[in-house]
Design a protein around this motif. Structure first.
Motif, mmCIF file in Angstrom:
data_model
loop_
_atom_site.group_PDB
_atom_site.id
_atom_site.type_symbol
_atom_site.label_atom_id
_atom_site.label_comp_id
_atom_site.label_asym_id
_atom_site.label_seq_id
_atom_site.Cartn_x
_atom_site.Cartn_y
_atom_site.Cartn_z
ATOM 1 N N LYS A 161 0.823 -1.212 0.000
ATOM 2 C CA LYS A 161 0.000 0.000 0.000
ATOM 3 C C LYS A 161 0.857 1.261 0.000
ATOM 4 O O LYS A 161 0.368 2.351 0.266
ATOM 5 C CB LYS A 161 -0.933 -0.011 1.209
ATOM 6 C CG LYS A 161 -1.951 -1.143 1.179
ATOM 7 C CD LYS A 161 -2.889 -1.066 2.371
ATOM 8 C CE LYS A 161 -3.932 -2.181 2.306
ATOM 9 N NZ LYS A 161 -4.871 -2.109 3.476
ATOM 10 N N HIS A 162 2.170 1.099 -0.245
ATOM 11 C CA HIS A 162 3.118 2.207 -0.364
ATOM 12 C C HIS A 162 3.397 2.899 0.976
ATOM 13 O O HIS A 162 3.883 4.038 0.985
ATOM 14 C CB HIS A 162 2.650 3.239 -1.397
ATOM 15 C CG HIS A 162 2.538 2.690 -2.786
ATOM 16 N ND1 HIS A 162 3.565 2.761 -3.708
ATOM 17 C CD2 HIS A 162 1.526 2.036 -3.396
ATOM 18 C CE1 HIS A 162 3.176 2.185 -4.830
ATOM 19 N NE2 HIS A 162 1.949 1.734 -4.664
ATOM 20 N N LEU A 163 3.113 2.236 2.080
ATOM 21 C CA LEU A 163 3.491 2.780 3.381
ATOM 22 C C LEU A 163 4.980 2.530 3.598
ATOM 23 O O LEU A 163 5.488 1.448 3.298
ATOM 24 C CB LEU A 163 2.682 2.141 4.499
ATOM 25 C CG LEU A 163 1.175 2.392 4.472
ATOM 26 C CD1 LEU A 163 0.491 1.672 5.630
ATOM 27 C CD2 LEU A 163 0.870 3.878 4.511
ATOM 28 N N ASN A 178 3.460 7.933 4.762
ATOM 29 C CA ASN A 178 2.798 7.606 3.505
ATOM 30 C C ASN A 178 3.795 7.749 2.358
ATOM 31 O O ASN A 178 4.963 8.086 2.570
ATOM 32 C CB ASN A 178 1.545 8.459 3.290
ATOM 33 C CG ASN A 178 1.839 9.933 3.036
ATOM 34 O OD1 ASN A 178 2.989 10.347 2.823
ATOM 35 N ND2 ASN A 178 0.797 10.743 3.040
ATOM 36 N N LYS A 179 3.349 7.524 1.138
ATOM 37 C CA LYS A 179 4.260 7.506 -0.001
ATOM 38 C C LYS A 179 4.874 8.868 -0.296
ATOM 39 O O LYS A 179 5.867 8.960 -1.013
ATOM 40 C CB LYS A 179 3.540 6.989 -1.243
ATOM 41 C CG LYS A 179 2.413 7.866 -1.720
ATOM 42 C CD LYS A 179 1.777 7.292 -2.978
ATOM 43 C CE LYS A 179 0.671 8.203 -3.491
ATOM 44 N NZ LYS A 179 0.061 7.647 -4.736
ATOM 45 N N ASP A 180 4.299 9.933 0.277
ATOM 46 C CA ASP A 180 4.835 11.281 0.088
ATOM 47 C C ASP A 180 5.737 11.721 1.235
ATOM 48 O O ASP A 180 6.157 12.884 1.287
ATOM 49 C CB ASP A 180 3.687 12.284 -0.061
ATOM 50 C CG ASP A 180 2.824 11.996 -1.286
ATOM 51 O OD1 ASP A 180 3.412 11.745 -2.361
ATOM 52 O OD2 ASP A 180 1.586 11.998 -1.161
ATOM 53 N N LEU A 184 2.704 9.320 9.658
ATOM 54 C CA LEU A 184 1.393 8.788 10.014
ATOM 55 C C LEU A 184 1.320 8.368 11.474
ATOM 56 O O LEU A 184 0.452 8.815 12.209
ATOM 57 C CB LEU A 184 1.043 7.596 9.111
ATOM 58 C CG LEU A 184 0.955 7.874 7.609
ATOM 59 C CD1 LEU A 184 0.692 6.592 6.855
ATOM 60 C CD2 LEU A 184 -0.125 8.914 7.317
#
Length: 206
Positions: A161-163, A178-180, A184
């Motif tokens: 999930k790109h975490l 997160n991917k950016d 989190l």
């Protein structure tokens, strides 16, 4: 087929297993044949496919490696502060320093499902994200104890999930982004010396 202080492993879709044979300054390649996963044979082109300076300390030579489908095998050299891409073509990314695309004792790398590389730039207390050709996409983190800050991050992983999971070693926790690169959550705290009788879940000692 013999090892001296192996320090990382990766696999590809063809059943090849790449092992960082650190003290022997090489990467060995094995192939899993048939349904018996324990049956491995050494490929004819190994050892080695990558040769490292034999005068380097083994624990400083190969820090980690990761295979990315359709891109190749990426090998992280902690001593040389760069990434070697074994593919078509072979490439080298990075050098020692603190600017984007430079590294200071990097200790871990991973890749997202779409092939973005994530490097735990340990000495710079940050994470860098690179594309398949080594261009810097962005970076996040700085020295400190607050959320989103690091103290010698030494491990990294990316979920489907790109975490992005970062082992924030000296802060005794794992941080999740997160991917950016947006923070989190995190978990973990410092533990005293761990023994089988006294260890507690969710606590870390380096």
């Amino acid at each position: 087929g013999q090892f001296d202080d192996p320090n990382g492993m990766a696999a590809d879709r063809q059943g090849n297993i790449y092992i960082a044979d650190s003290d022997n300054h090489r990467v060995q390649v094995f192939h899993v044949a048939g349904s018996q996963k324990s049956a491995m044979t050494v490929q004819t082109h190994s050892p080695p496919i990558v040769e490292f300076d034999p005068f380097l300390k083994a624990e400083k030579a190969i820090a980690d490696l990761f295979y990315v489908p359709d891109q190749g095998l990426y090998i992280l050299s902690q001593e040389q502060d760069h990434i070697l891409r074994i593919g078509s073509p072979n490439q080298v990314y990075g050098r020692k320093g603190g600017k984007p695309g430079e590294f200071d004792d990097p200790m871990a790398l991973a890749a997202s499902p779409d092939g973005v590389l994530a490097i735990a730039d340990t000495g710079n207390d940050r994470v860098q994200l690179l594309d398949a050709e080594g261009a810097v996409l962005y970076q996040f983190g700085k020295s400190g104890e607050k959320t989103g800050q690091f103290d010698e991050p030494a491990g990294i992983a990316i979920s489907k999930k790109h975490l992005i999971y970062v082992a924030d070693t000296e802060n005794h926790r794992v941080q999740i982004f997160n991917k950016d690169g947006i923070f989190l959550t995190s978990f973990g705290q410092e533990s005293d010396k761990i023994t089988p009788q006294t260890s507690e879940h969710g606590k870390f000692n380096n």
